[in-house]
Write a protein that holds these residues in place. Structure first.
Motif, mmCIF file in Angstrom:
data_model
loop_
_atom_site.group_PDB
_atom_site.id
_atom_site.type_symbol
_atom_site.label_atom_id
_atom_site.label_comp_id
_atom_site.label_asym_id
_atom_site.label_seq_id
_atom_site.Cartn_x
_atom_site.Cartn_y
_atom_site.Cartn_z
ATOM 1 N N UNK A 263 0.823 -1.206 0.000
ATOM 2 C CA UNK A 263 0.000 0.000 0.000
ATOM 3 C C UNK A 263 0.857 1.256 0.000
ATOM 4 N N UNK A 264 0.519 2.154 -0.910
ATOM 5 C CA UNK A 264 1.185 3.444 -1.044
ATOM 6 C C UNK A 264 0.225 4.463 -0.456
ATOM 7 N N UNK A 265 0.582 5.019 0.703
ATOM 8 C CA UNK A 265 -0.356 5.918 1.371
ATOM 9 C C UNK A 265 0.381 6.995 2.143
ATOM 10 N N UNK A 266 -0.339 8.029 2.506
ATOM 11 C CA UNK A 266 0.212 9.082 3.352
ATOM 12 C C UNK A 266 0.966 10.150 2.578
ATOM 13 N N UNK A 267 1.309 11.198 3.286
ATOM 14 C CA UNK A 267 2.048 12.305 2.692
ATOM 15 C C UNK A 267 3.447 11.858 2.305
ATOM 16 N N UNK A 268 3.842 12.186 1.103
ATOM 17 C CA UNK A 268 5.190 11.877 0.638
ATOM 18 C C UNK A 268 5.397 10.444 0.193
ATOM 19 N N UNK A 269 4.384 9.588 0.298
ATOM 20 C CA UNK A 269 4.503 8.194 -0.133
ATOM 21 C C UNK A 269 3.835 8.089 -1.503
ATOM 22 N N UNK A 270 4.642 7.964 -2.554
ATOM 23 C CA UNK A 270 4.072 7.850 -3.888
ATOM 24 C C UNK A 270 4.945 6.943 -4.739
ATOM 25 N N UNK A 271 4.412 6.617 -5.900
ATOM 26 C CA UNK A 271 5.123 5.746 -6.827
ATOM 27 C C UNK A 271 4.963 6.305 -8.233
ATOM 28 N N UNK A 272 5.810 5.837 -9.125
ATOM 29 C CA UNK A 272 5.711 6.171 -10.538
ATOM 30 C C UNK A 272 5.277 4.910 -11.269
ATOM 31 N N UNK A 273 4.306 5.047 -12.166
ATOM 32 C CA UNK A 273 3.770 3.909 -12.902
ATOM 33 C C UNK A 273 3.964 4.123 -14.395
ATOM 34 N N UNK A 274 4.633 3.163 -15.041
ATOM 35 C CA UNK A 274 4.704 3.090 -16.498
ATOM 36 C C UNK A 274 3.853 1.897 -16.896
ATOM 37 N N UNK A 275 3.020 2.066 -17.912
ATOM 38 C CA UNK A 275 2.176 0.968 -18.373
ATOM 39 C C UNK A 275 1.951 1.115 -19.875
ATOM 40 N N UNK A 276 1.962 -0.020 -20.596
ATOM 41 C CA UNK A 276 1.723 0.001 -22.038
ATOM 42 C C UNK A 276 0.821 -1.166 -22.421
ATOM 43 N N UNK A 277 -0.192 -0.862 -23.243
ATOM 44 C CA UNK A 277 -1.058 -1.878 -23.825
ATOM 45 C C UNK A 277 -0.322 -2.430 -25.050
ATOM 46 N N UNK A 278 0.108 -3.675 -25.006
ATOM 47 C CA UNK A 278 0.898 -4.271 -26.081
ATOM 48 C C UNK A 278 0.057 -4.743 -27.269
ATOM 49 N N UNK A 279 -1.258 -4.692 -27.133
ATOM 50 C CA UNK A 279 -2.125 -5.149 -28.221
ATOM 51 C C UNK A 279 -1.982 -4.268 -29.459
ATOM 52 N N UNK A 280 -2.145 -4.883 -30.626
ATOM 53 C CA UNK A 280 -2.201 -4.125 -31.881
ATOM 54 C C UNK A 280 -3.570 -4.335 -32.548
ATOM 55 N N UNK A 281 -4.500 -4.940 -31.816
ATOM 56 C CA UNK A 281 -5.825 -5.253 -32.343
ATOM 57 C C UNK A 281 -6.807 -4.134 -32.020
ATOM 58 N N UNK A 282 -7.457 -3.595 -33.038
ATOM 59 C CA UNK A 282 -8.438 -2.529 -32.856
ATOM 60 C C UNK A 282 -9.514 -2.963 -31.865
ATOM 61 N N UNK A 283 -9.870 -2.069 -30.948
ATOM 62 C CA UNK A 283 -10.915 -2.354 -29.967
ATOM 63 C C UNK A 283 -10.417 -2.954 -28.666
ATOM 64 N N UNK A 284 -9.170 -3.395 -28.623
ATOM 65 C CA UNK A 284 -8.644 -3.977 -27.382
ATOM 66 C C UNK A 284 -8.026 -2.880 -26.503
ATOM 67 N N UNK A 285 -8.899 -1.973 -26.050
ATOM 68 C CA UNK A 285 -8.416 -0.966 -25.120
ATOM 69 C C UNK A 285 -8.600 -1.465 -23.696
ATOM 70 N N UNK A 286 -7.870 -0.849 -22.763
ATOM 71 C CA UNK A 286 -7.843 -1.300 -21.373
ATOM 72 C C UNK A 286 -8.186 -0.135 -20.448
ATOM 73 N N UNK A 287 -9.192 -0.307 -19.601
ATOM 74 C CA UNK A 287 -9.516 0.674 -18.572
ATOM 75 C C UNK A 287 -8.602 0.443 -17.382
#
Length: 140
Positions: free
Chosen positions: A56-80
């Protein structure tokens, strides 16, 4: 201490009628918290949320960096993409539109995160694969 160099460049000559856009931002990050996670998640399909569980990342000064990539090349395969804060039910469906990003095929994000214990992903269709890196910043 580990260092991660980040560069973002945006440029366009025709986005605005009378103005070109051109800038580059560079930063050096020093992730040194308890959670450093890298992986791929093979999503199980529409209507099913898959999760990246983190300390759990919580409280003042506690944060993270997130990199994320959808590897799909198929139309319509989006990710929420949504985050679950402390106390929320595990595997709760994001039907209340609590997602903060939608990644289309080939799209990526890089953002700071706080107040989070998991990242939840739900595909619109198919079984896309998402690669990710989560780097917790040292509290302070």
């Amino acid at each position: 201490m580990a260092t991660v160099n980040v560069t973002l460049s945006l440029s366009s000559t025709d986005l605005f009628a009378k103005q070109t856009v051109s800038f580059t931002e560079t930063d050096s990050l020093s992730p040194a918290g308890d959670s450093q996670v890298i992986g791929k998640l093979y999503l199980t399909g529409n209507g099913t949320e898959d999760s990246i569980h983190v300390k759990e990342i919580e409280g003042d000064g506690d944060k993270a960096y997130l990199y994320m990539k959808n590897l799909s090349s198929t139309s319509g395969e989006y990710v929420e993409v949504s985050r679950r804060a402390g106390g929320a039910a595990v595997a709760t469906d994001s039907t209340a539109d609590d997602w903060f990003a939608v990644l289309g095929p080939g799209e990526f994000l890089f953002i700071p995160l706080a107040n989070c214990e998991s990242i939840d992903l739900e595909p619109a269709a198919g079984n896309p694969t998402v690669e990710y890196i989560l780097m917790e910043k040292a509290a302070g």
